[in-house]
Design a protein around this motif. Structure first.
Motif, short mmCIF file in Angstrom:
data_model
loop_
_atom_site.label_atom_id
_atom_site.label_comp_id
_atom_site.label_asym_id
_atom_site.label_seq_id
_atom_site.Cartn_x
_atom_site.Cartn_y
_atom_site.Cartn_z
N ALA A 638 0.84 -1.19 0.00
CA ALA A 638 0.00 0.00 0.00
C ALA A 638 0.87 1.24 0.00
O ALA A 638 0.60 2.21 -0.73
N GLY A 639 1.96 1.20 0.77
CA GLY A 639 2.86 2.34 0.79
C GLY A 639 3.49 2.59 -0.57
O GLY A 639 3.56 3.72 -1.04
N VAL A 640 3.91 1.50 -1.22
CA VAL A 640 4.51 1.65 -2.55
C VAL A 640 3.51 2.29 -3.51
O VAL A 640 3.84 3.21 -4.28
N LEU A 641 2.28 1.81 -3.44
CA LEU A 641 1.25 2.37 -4.33
C LEU A 641 1.06 3.85 -4.07
O LEU A 641 0.99 4.66 -5.01
N GLY A 646 1.56 9.18 -5.71
CA GLY A 646 1.98 10.52 -5.31
C GLY A 646 3.04 11.05 -6.24
O GLY A 646 3.00 12.22 -6.64
N ALA A 647 4.00 10.17 -6.62
CA ALA A 647 5.05 10.62 -7.51
C ALA A 647 4.47 11.02 -8.86
O ALA A 647 4.89 12.01 -9.46
N VAL A 648 3.48 10.26 -9.31
CA VAL A 648 2.89 10.59 -10.61
C VAL A 648 2.09 11.88 -10.51
O VAL A 648 2.23 12.80 -11.32
N VAL C 110 -6.89 -4.33 -5.91
CA VAL C 110 -7.66 -3.51 -6.86
C VAL C 110 -6.93 -2.21 -7.13
O VAL C 110 -6.86 -1.74 -8.28
N ALA C 111 -6.37 -1.66 -6.08
CA ALA C 111 -5.63 -0.42 -6.28
C ALA C 111 -4.43 -0.66 -7.18
O ALA C 111 -4.15 0.14 -8.08
N THR C 112 -3.73 -1.77 -6.95
CA THR C 112 -2.59 -2.10 -7.82
C THR C 112 -3.04 -2.22 -9.26
O THR C 112 -2.42 -1.64 -10.18
N ALA C 113 -4.11 -2.96 -9.46
CA ALA C 113 -4.62 -3.15 -10.82
C ALA C 113 -4.98 -1.80 -11.43
O ALA C 113 -4.64 -1.52 -12.60
#
Lengths: 651, 145, 179
Positions: A638-641, A646-648, C110-113
């Motif tokens: 989740a942190g990576v996402l 955020g970076a994007v 889902v968020a990853t996808a």
């Protein structure tokens, strides 16, 4: 020659070091704690007495050297001339500088300077110190802490000699502060009693107030003169503005009042009597309290240039001499009588200084040092014999104490100013100086001078009264000594002595001091002013006579009843302590409590709060530490996402 | 061939693998999900190799390498799983929580609090104990010739 | 290249085949991670990997496709089945194959996808390449490996050896630590 001065200062100091380091029993040889090993005791006594004796001999030699080096054959012959007798009789100056300590602005000169004044005072200091050291050998027998006690006396002697011989104001200040420390340590010698340690703290704090002023006075003078060397300072006095001089001398006066126990900083001295009696004799009667007077005499040109300071000094001296004498009249504790008497006599010296006669002040300082030390040592012997400080426990001692009685009589005679004792001449010199200041042109304003003169005469009468009272109550009348009923004293009270007279080691110093107390005044006999002497003698006899009459009427009762309704305020020293307690001590204590509570609640509260906050937060966070790797991985992803998004978005 | 098709497929496959890694209790199922994620990467490699017409065939070669590494990883991973199983009598990942905060009264985290062991694996002591090495391991080691 | 790009719609025949295979891949993968029977999961994995091999074929990477079939479908799944068997996993449906982390897992997945699909679609919407048969055959690929990729290949063999030894040490119970 300067080497001798260095040895005079250093040998008691080395004795103090040796006494503190070398007299400890390093191993327990089986005797119970609190008892004295005779070997340790003897060693400490030798360590204490010998260096002081060396200093005494060298200090006397110093005077002799200056004398023979002078132009005039006899010092006394020139007394009363235009300049002070010591600079006439002992004209030489011995000085030397060890090194000059650079400070960035005004350098400090680590050096000694011995002139006539310093040499004379040094002789007084060393003689009294030697007498007290010898006396203590007997007085403090069976005292477990005798080694540290004698070492502190040595340290004090060294510090006082440093003050006297100092060639630089800051060096003088060093000795000044060490004296204060020793005074604190020795007042609290029997610290097991709470009252003693309180008295020590009180003495320390009150003199500290004065010392702050003293230090800043030194700074003011030093910066005005561009040097801390006493010669330079005195040499620059004519160039200084009056404002600078007044400010500097007022600040110095604060320190003088603290050290010499003058109004309004006098309250510590009576309480300081909690210390051992030899300490009272040495520090709180003969030498340390005289240091304030000495400093004024030392820097006298600066004071002469500041008339308002002299007026203030005159007022202080007037209040101090009369008030303290009245307080002395009402005390029951023999040592407190002598303590208030000391304040009163020091005020005499201050009055002489204010009146413009430093030689009278120093003359009285020297004779007072001798006879007051004698009085205290005799009082110590009396207390030693009786086992109590209170005069209501004494009486009739003249038959049993065959040596102490005449010695103390000499002391009282000198205190009252009866001829031919030394006090007669020196007090006459002081009174003459004050009379001249009042009658003729002097440094004082007329009002201050007349106030001083009136108070001085009144004080002579009161002095006669209280001295007579103490003398009568101690040595005459029926014995009120409870020979058996006295309990074994607590620490803080002198040890009960089974014999009636003190041991030889205590009697010898008394006998030796009695000689100068009796005869020293003849050094100033040549300048006696007979009219003044007659007036003062008459007044003193009047005061003594009133007390004697009251005593004759009822020998058992306290002659202080002649004071009538003023007896209680006098006994309480005019409630100055209570007023100070209300005015200063209570607010300070209140402030301290507020600060302590603030510290406890706000500062510590913040610390504790941050601690408990961290604990609480960790209590929440530790729930995340479930040991479940999947949960951790979920968090990581989740942190990576979030970082990627955020970076994007932000990038 | 639009590159976006294999790319989207790879993304979906990867997300499914993520879900499997995060949601499955059985360690072997987690390993399968890891394989899914690796295959998603492989698909991307192949698709971009084709799109870019790489002269060195870097994408496809790397795919082969990844397959080999995945096989090796699976071998070691399964060996670890078996070792864990021998020691713990379980391969359920949320019961291997020795890293958890000890002696917390409410210490069971949300992930494990509501998933109590419904049927402990057959034979063997309670796996909930701390690092106590179960008895099964030592006799097996001694008995193995 | 963009000048000759046809639109996304209608898809070409190859793309239709790819999409169908892709649906199989995704669907069976979804079943792998959701099924309640652990053996079924392994079997659905076979389906998913096989369909993925088909996808590789459509993408002209035939050698990779066959390796995929051989290693994944053949070796890996068998290994997994052994693992299932040796850990005495329950045969048949079991209710607790999912941990309590499921909701969070769904959200994260889902968020990853969403992130990946958005990015990919945004980045490669117009990327197009015609498929040339034979590009990924064994011969060009082998030449590439043994000409350009020899060093990584050899390194990989060392890695395999290490993995082999590691797996043996880990599985054997008569090789203990120094305790």
């Amino acid at each position: 020659m300067i080497a001798a001065a260095v040895i005079v200062v250093l040998s008691p100091f080395l004795a103090a070091v040796a006494g503190l380091l070398g007299t400890r029993r390093l191993w327990n040889d089986g005797r119970p704690p609190g008892t004295v090993d005779p070997a340790v005791y003897r060693r400490a006594a030798w360590i204490a007495v010998l260096p002081t004796a060396i200093s005494t001999v060298l200090a006397i030699w110093m005077v002799a050297y200056l004398w023979t080096g002078g132009a005039l054959p006899r010092g006394a012959a020139s007394y009363g001339g235009g300049s002070a007798f010591w600079s006439q009789g002992l004209p030489g100056v011995v000085q030397g500088t060890l090194s000059v300590i650079g400070t960035g602005s005004i350098p400090i000169t680590a050096g000694l300077r011995v002139d006539g004044l310093a040499a004379l005072i040094a002789v007084l200091v060393t003689v009294v110190a030697l007498a007290v050291q010898v006396y203590s050998v007997g007085y403090m027998r069976d005292e477990p802490r005798y080694p540290s006690y004698s070492a502190f006396i040595s340290l004090f002697t060294s510090a006082m000699l440093l003050v006297v011989y100092a060639g630089d104001l800051l060096v003088l200040y060093v000795g000044w502060e060490i004296m204060g420390l020793c005074s604190y340590l020795l007042i609290g010698h029997w610290w097991e009693d709470r009252a003693n340690s309180r008295a020590a703290v009180k003495a320390f704090l009150v003199t500290r107030i004065g010392d702050v002023g003293f230090l800043f006075g030194i700074f003011t003078l030093g910066f005005a003169a561009g040097s801390f060397r006493i010669d330079d300072v005195i040499g620059k006095v004519p160039q200084m503005s009056t404002g600078t001089l007044v400010a500097a001398t007022m600040l110095l006066l604060l320190g003088v009042a603290g050290k010499s126990a003058q109004v309004p900083l006098h309250t510590w001295l009576p309480d300081a009597m909690a210390g051992p009696t030899p300490i009272s004799a040495l520090i709180h009667a003969a030498t340390m309290v005289a240091a304030g007077i000495f400093v004024v005499a030392r820097l006298y040109p600066a004071f002469l240039g500041a008339r308002p300071t002299l007026d203030l000094l005159a007022v202080i001296a007037s209040l101090g001499m009369l008030g303290a004498a009245l307080a002395a009249l009402a005390q029951d504790d023999l040592k407190r009588v002598l303590a208030y008497s000391t304040i009163s006599q020091l005020a005499y010296m201050a009055g002489a200084l204010a009146a413009g006669s430093d030689e009278a002040a120093v003359f009285h300082l020297i004779t007072h040092g001798a006879f007051k030390a004698l009085l205290f040592l005799c009082a110590g012997a009396v207390i030693h014999a009786v086992g109590s400080n209170l005069m209501s426990d004494m009486g009739g001692l003249r038959r049993s104490m065959t040596i102490t009685f005449p010695a103390m009589t000499i002391g009282f005679a000198a205190l009252v100013g009866l001829p031919p004792a030394s006090g007669f001449f020196s007090k006459d010199a002081v009174l003459a100086a004050i009379e001249h200041a009042a009658a003729g042109p002097g440094p004082l304003t007329d009002a201050a001078a007349w106030l001083l003169y009136g108070c001085a005469l009144l004080t002579v009468a009161v002095t006669g009264a209280y001295a007579t009272r103490a003398w009568l109550r101690t040595f005459f009348g029926e014995s009120r000594v409870h020979s058996v009923a006295l309990p074994e004293p607590e620490p803080g009270v002198a040890h009960v002595w089974d014999g009636r007279e003190a041991p030889a080691s205590m009697l010898w110093p008394i006998g030796v001091l009695a000689v100068p107390a009796l005869l020293l005044g003849f050094a100033g006999a040549g300048t006696l002013e007979w009219s003044t002497a007659a007036v003062s003698l008459l007044v003193a006899l009047l005061g003594a006579g009133v007390v004697y009459a009251a005593w004759r009427a009822d020998p058992a009762a306290d002659p202080a009843r002649v004071l009538g309704p003023f007896q209680v305020p006098c006994r309480q020293a005019f409630h100055v302590d209570a007023v100070y307690s209300r005015l200063f001590v209570a607010p300070v204590l209140w402030l301290a409590r507020v600060v302590a509570r603030t510290d406890d609640t706000v500062v510590d509260g913040a610390v504790r709060g941050s601690g408990s906050l961290a604990v609480g937060a960790s209590g929440l966070l530790r729930r995340l530490q479930t040991g479940n790797a999947q949960l951790y991985l979920t968090g990581v992803l989740a942190g990576v996402l979030i970082i990627a998004v955020g970076a994007v978005v932000l990038g | 061939m639009h590159v976006v098709y294999p790319a989207v497929l790879a993304a979906l496959l990867f997300s499914i693998g993520v879900y499997g890694v995060l949601a499955r209790r059985n360690t072997i199922l987690v390993l399968m999900s890891v394989e899914l994620m690796l295959n998603a990467v492989n698909l991307n490699l192949v698709a971009f190799d084709v799109w870019l017409r790489d002269r060195l065939h870097g994408g496809q070669v790397l795919t082969l390498f990844v397959i080999v590494i995945a096989a090796a990883e699976l071998g070691v991973g399964l060996a670890i799983v078996l070792a864990v199983f021998r020691n713990r009598q379980t391969v359920e990942i949320d019961r291997l929580h020795d890293l958890a905060e000890p002696d917390d009264p409410g210490g069971e985290g949300p992930a494990t609090g509501d998933a109590p062991p419904s049927d402990p694996p057959a034979g063997g002591p309670s796996p909930d104990g701390p690092m106590a090495r179960p008895q099964g391991a030592v006799p097996a080691r001694d008995g193995a010739p | 290249m963009t000048s000759a790009v046809p639109g996304l719609w209608p898809p070409t025949a190859q793309e239709i085949v790819f999409l169908l295979l892709g649906a199989v891949v995704a669907g069976s993968a979804l079943l792998v991670v959701t099924t309640r029977q652990i053996v079924h999961a392994a079997l659905w994995l076979v389906v998913s990997f096989g369909a993925l091999a088909g996808c590789y074929l459509v993408l002209t990477a035939e050698f990779v496709a066959w390796v995929q079939v051989l290693i994944y479908v053949g070796a890996v799944v068998v290994l997994l089945l052994f693992g299932i068997m040796l850990t005495r996993a329950p045969i048949g449906p079991s209710a607790d194959l999912d941990s309590g982390n499921k909701v969070a897992a769904v959200v994260v997945a889902v968020a990853t996808a969403a992130v990946l699909v958005t990015t990919v679609v945004d980045g490669f919407r117009t990327a197009y390449t015609p498929l040339v048969p034979g590009e990924g055959a064994a011969e060009p690929l082998g030449r590439s490996i043994f000409r350009n990729w020899v060093l990584p290949f050899e390194a990989l063999s060392v890695l395999l050896l290490a993995a082999l030894i590691g797996a043996i040490v880990l599985s054997r119970t008569d090789i203990g630590g120094k305790d």
